[in-house]
Design a protein around this motif. Sequence first.
Motif, PDB file in Angstrom:
ATOM      1  N   VAL A 109       0.844  -1.201   0.000  1.00 61.03           N
ATOM      2  CA  VAL A 109       0.000   0.000   0.000  1.00 61.03           C
ATOM      3  C   VAL A 109       0.879   1.250   0.000  1.00 61.03           C
ATOM      4  CG1 VAL A 109      -1.644   1.348   1.372  1.00 61.03           C
ATOM      5  CG2 VAL A 109      -1.980  -1.106   1.072  1.00 61.03           C
ATOM      6  N   ARG A 110       1.907   1.265   0.856  1.00 61.33           N
ATOM      7  CA  ARG A 110       2.836   2.417   0.923  1.00 61.33           C
ATOM      8  C   ARG A 110       3.602   2.579  -0.392  1.00 61.33           C
ATOM      9  NH1 ARG A 110       0.752   1.389   5.193  1.00 61.33           N
ATOM     10  NH2 ARG A 110       1.012   2.495   7.161  1.00 61.33           N
ATOM     11  N   LEU A 111       3.942   1.448  -1.005  1.00 60.40           N
ATOM     12  CA  LEU A 111       4.666   1.458  -2.271  1.00 60.40           C
ATOM     13  C   LEU A 111       3.804   2.079  -3.374  1.00 60.40           C
ATOM     14  CD1 LEU A 111       7.444   0.434  -3.263  1.00 60.40           C
ATOM     15  CD2 LEU A 111       6.286  -1.593  -4.081  1.00 60.40           C
ATOM     16  N   LYS A 112       2.527   1.693  -3.427  1.00 61.19           N
ATOM     17  CA  LYS A 112       1.611   2.257  -4.429  1.00 61.19           C
ATOM     18  C   LYS A 112       1.417   3.752  -4.213  1.00 61.19           C
ATOM     19  CE  LYS A 112      -1.114  -1.755  -5.708  1.00 61.19           C
ATOM     20  NZ  LYS A 112      -2.327  -2.511  -5.444  1.00 61.19           N
ATOM     21  N   LEU A 113       1.351   4.145  -2.950  1.00 60.32           N
ATOM     22  CA  LEU A 113       1.198   5.562  -2.614  1.00 60.32           C
ATOM     23  C   LEU A 113       2.414   6.357  -3.089  1.00 60.32           C
ATOM     24  CD1 LEU A 113      -0.991   7.146  -1.106  1.00 60.32           C
ATOM     25  CD2 LEU A 113       0.356   6.913   0.963  1.00 60.32           C
ATOM     26  N   ALA A 114       3.603   5.846  -2.789  1.00 57.84           N
ATOM     27  CA  ALA A 114       4.840   6.502  -3.214  1.00 57.84           C
ATOM     28  C   ALA A 114       4.912   6.551  -4.741  1.00 57.84           C
ATOM     29  CB  ALA A 114       6.050   5.761  -2.648  1.00 57.84           C
ATOM     30  N   ASP A 115       4.507   5.469  -5.384  1.00 54.36           N
ATOM     31  CA  ASP A 115       4.487   5.389  -6.850  1.00 54.36           C
ATOM     32  C   ASP A 115       3.596   6.485  -7.426  1.00 54.36           C
ATOM     33  OD1 ASP A 115       2.900   3.912  -9.341  1.00 54.36           O
ATOM     34  OD2 ASP A 115       5.063   3.500  -9.282  1.00 54.36           O
ATOM     35  N   ARG A 116       2.413   6.659  -6.837  1.00 56.43           N
ATOM     36  CA  ARG A 116       1.468   7.674  -7.312  1.00 56.43           C
ATOM     37  C   ARG A 116       2.042   9.083  -7.133  1.00 56.43           C
ATOM     38  NH1 ARG A 116      -3.777   6.725  -4.607  1.00 56.43           N
ATOM     39  NH2 ARG A 116      -3.174   8.286  -3.091  1.00 56.43           N
ATOM     40  N   PHE A 117       2.670   9.341  -5.977  1.00 53.46           N
ATOM     41  CA  PHE A 117       3.270  10.655  -5.717  1.00 53.46           C
ATOM     42  C   PHE A 117       4.361  10.962  -6.735  1.00 53.46           C
ATOM     43  CE2 PHE A 117       2.244  10.197  -0.917  1.00 53.46           C
ATOM     44  CZ  PHE A 117       0.975  10.724  -1.124  1.00 53.46           C
ATOM     45  N   ILE A 118       5.218   9.982  -7.008  1.00 52.76           N
ATOM     46  CA  ILE A 118       6.342  10.198  -7.925  1.00 52.76           C
ATOM     47  C   ILE A 118       5.830  10.428  -9.342  1.00 52.76           C
ATOM     48  CG2 ILE A 118       8.321   9.051  -9.010  1.00 52.76           C
ATOM     49  CD1 ILE A 118       8.897   7.879  -6.167  1.00 52.76           C
ATOM     50  N   LYS A 119       4.818   9.661  -9.760  1.00 51.87           N
ATOM     51  CA  LYS A 119       4.262   9.854 -11.101  1.00 51.87           C
ATOM     52  C   LYS A 119       3.591  11.210 -11.249  1.00 51.87           C
ATOM     53  CE  LYS A 119       3.886   5.092 -12.523  1.00 51.87           C
ATOM     54  NZ  LYS A 119       3.052   3.887 -12.581  1.00 51.87           N
ATOM     55  N   ALA A 120       3.137  11.790 -10.130  1.00 54.63           N
ATOM     56  CA  ALA A 120       2.545  13.135 -10.162  1.00 54.63           C
ATOM     57  C   ALA A 120       3.629  14.209 -10.176  1.00 54.63           C
ATOM     58  CB  ALA A 120       1.630  13.326  -8.964  1.00 54.63           C
ATOM     59  N   GLY A 121       4.904  13.795 -10.098  1.00 56.57           N
ATOM     60  CA  GLY A 121       6.006  14.758 -10.159  1.00 56.57           C
ATOM     61  C   GLY A 121       6.485  15.249  -8.812  1.00 56.57           C
ATOM     62  N   ASP A 122       6.024  14.632  -7.725  1.00 49.60           N
ATOM     63  CA  ASP A 122       6.447  15.061  -6.388  1.00 49.60           C
ATOM     64  C   ASP A 122       7.590  14.193  -5.874  1.00 49.60           C
ATOM     65  OD1 ASP A 122       4.434  17.036  -6.174  1.00 49.60           O
ATOM     66  OD2 ASP A 122       2.970  15.492  -5.667  1.00 49.60           O
ATOM     67  N   LYS A 123       8.320  14.743  -4.913  1.00 45.30           N
ATOM     68  CA  LYS A 123       9.366  13.959  -4.248  1.00 45.30           C
ATOM     69  C   LYS A 123       8.715  13.179  -3.107  1.00 45.30           C
ATOM     70  CE  LYS A 123      13.029  17.230  -5.223  1.00 45.30           C
ATOM     71  NZ  LYS A 123      14.038  18.130  -4.673  1.00 45.30           N
ATOM     72  N   VAL A 124       9.322  12.048  -2.747  1.00 44.43           N
ATOM     73  CA  VAL A 124       8.763  11.218  -1.678  1.00 44.43           C
ATOM     74  C   VAL A 124       9.795  11.055  -0.572  1.00 44.43           C
ATOM     75  CG1 VAL A 124       7.931   8.919  -1.072  1.00 44.43           C
ATOM     76  CG2 VAL A 124       7.206   9.962  -3.202  1.00 44.43           C
ATOM     77  N   LYS A 125       9.353  11.338   0.657  1.00 46.00           N
ATOM     78  CA  LYS A 125      10.195  11.131   1.832  1.00 46.00           C
ATOM     79  C   LYS A 125       9.664   9.890   2.537  1.00 46.00           C
ATOM     80  CE  LYS A 125      11.436  13.476   6.141  1.00 46.00           C
ATOM     81  NZ  LYS A 125      11.207  14.684   6.945  1.00 46.00           N
ATOM     82  N   ALA A 126      10.432   8.809   2.462  1.00 41.94           N
ATOM     83  CA  ALA A 126      10.032   7.556   3.114  1.00 41.94           C
ATOM     84  C   ALA A 126      10.618   7.553   4.526  1.00 41.94           C
ATOM     85  CB  ALA A 126      10.539   6.364   2.316  1.00 41.94           C
ATOM     86  N   THR A 127       9.769   7.458   5.528  1.00 43.09           N
ATOM     87  CA  THR A 127      10.204   7.534   6.919  1.00 43.09           C
ATOM     88  C   THR A 127       9.823   6.253   7.661  1.00 43.09           C
ATOM     89  OG1 THR A 127       9.773   9.907   6.873  1.00 43.09           O
ATOM     90  CG2 THR A 127      10.077   8.933   9.024  1.00 43.09           C
ATOM     91  N   ILE A 128      10.783   5.739   8.428  1.00 44.57           N
ATOM     92  CA  ILE A 128      10.501   4.602   9.306  1.00 44.57           C
ATOM     93  C   ILE A 128      10.681   5.094  10.737  1.00 44.57           C
ATOM     94  CG2 ILE A 128      11.263   2.321  10.043  1.00 44.57           C
ATOM     95  CD1 ILE A 128      12.001   1.753   7.170  1.00 44.57           C
ATOM     96  N   MET A 129       9.638   4.924  11.549  1.00 42.43           N
ATOM     97  CA  MET A 129       9.681   5.409  12.932  1.00 42.43           C
ATOM     98  C   MET A 129      10.031   4.263  13.881  1.00 42.43           C
ATOM     99  SD  MET A 129       6.138   7.502  12.530  1.00 42.43           S
ATOM    100  CE  MET A 129       5.397   5.980  11.990  1.00 42.43           C
ATOM    101  N   PHE A 130      10.753   4.603  14.926  1.00 41.41           N
ATOM    102  CA  PHE A 130      11.126   3.618  15.949  1.00 41.41           C
ATOM    103  C   PHE A 130      10.470   3.999  17.263  1.00 41.41           C
ATOM    104  CE2 PHE A 130      14.901   3.895  13.141  1.00 41.41           C
ATOM    105  CZ  PHE A 130      14.916   2.598  12.674  1.00 41.41           C
ATOM    106  N   ARG A 131      10.098   2.961  18.066  1.00 44.84           N
ATOM    107  CA  ARG A 131       9.598   3.208  19.420  1.00 44.84           C
ATOM    108  C   ARG A 131      10.431   2.386  20.388  1.00 44.84           C
ATOM    109  NH1 ARG A 131       3.299   2.393  18.508  1.00 44.84           N
ATOM    110  NH2 ARG A 131       2.789   4.386  17.568  1.00 44.84           N
ATOM    111  N   GLY A 132      10.767   2.984  21.484  1.00 44.14           N
ATOM    112  CA  GLY A 132      11.490   2.263  22.544  1.00 44.14           C
ATOM    113  C   GLY A 132      12.780   1.640  22.067  1.00 44.14           C
ATOM    114  N   ARG A 133      12.922   0.333  22.304  1.00 43.03           N
ATOM    115  CA  ARG A 133      14.168  -0.360  21.966  1.00 43.03           C
ATOM    116  C   ARG A 133      14.252  -0.777  20.508  1.00 43.03           C
ATOM    117  NH1 ARG A 133      14.000  -4.743  26.436  1.00 43.03           N
ATOM    118  NH2 ARG A 133      12.634  -3.513  27.744  1.00 43.03           N
TER     119      ARG A 133
END
Length: 177
Positions: A109-133
Motif C-alpha cells: 500500500v505504501r509502495l503504491k502511494l509513493a508510486d502515485r506521488f512520484i508519477k505526479a512529479g512530487d518527491k517522496v520522503k520515506a520515513t521509518i519510525m522507531f519506538r522504545g528499543r
Amino acid sequence: MPVIERRQNRNLPQINENIRYPKIRVIDTDGAQLGILTPAEALRLAEEKELDLVLVSDKADPPVCRVMDYGKYKFEQEKKAREAKRKQHTADVKEVKMRYKIEEHDYQVRLKLADRFIKAGDKVKATIMFRGREIQHSNLAEDLLKRMATDLQEIAEVQQAPKKEGRSMMMLLSPKK
C-alpha cells in the motif's frame, strides 16, 4: 537626483525617443525589413502608422527595432507569462510513514502511494519510525528503505540515502528526469 531617473529608465524597454543609436535596422509590423535607418526616420515612420518604435535586440549590429503597438505587445507578454506560471508544477515533498516490522500488504500500500506521488512529479520522503528499543534494529529499517528504492527504481532515483534522524530513519526519492 538624475542618477535615480536614469536607473528607472533602464528597467523600461527602449521605445520611441529613448532609442539612442546612430543607426538601427527597422522591421515593419508584418515582419518585412525596412532597412537601416536613423532613429529619427524610423520614429517618423512609426508615428505615420500611429504605432511605436520598440527596440527588440540591442546585441545585433546594428540594433534591431520593430514598428508595433507597444501596449498590445506588453499585454501579450504579460499574458504569456501568466499562462506559463499557471502551467508550471512545483514539486512538493510527500511523506510515506511506516514501521520496520510492516506487513507485506501494508508495505505494498505504501509502495503504491509513493508510486502515485512520484508519477505526479512530487518527491517522496520515506520515513521509518522507531519506538522504545526498536532503534536497535536500524539495520532492518535500512534494508526496508533500500527495498523500497529498488522497487521504485524505474520511476525514481534516490536523492538522499537512508539516514537516521533521532528516533526515525528517512530516505528521499525524486522522479527520474
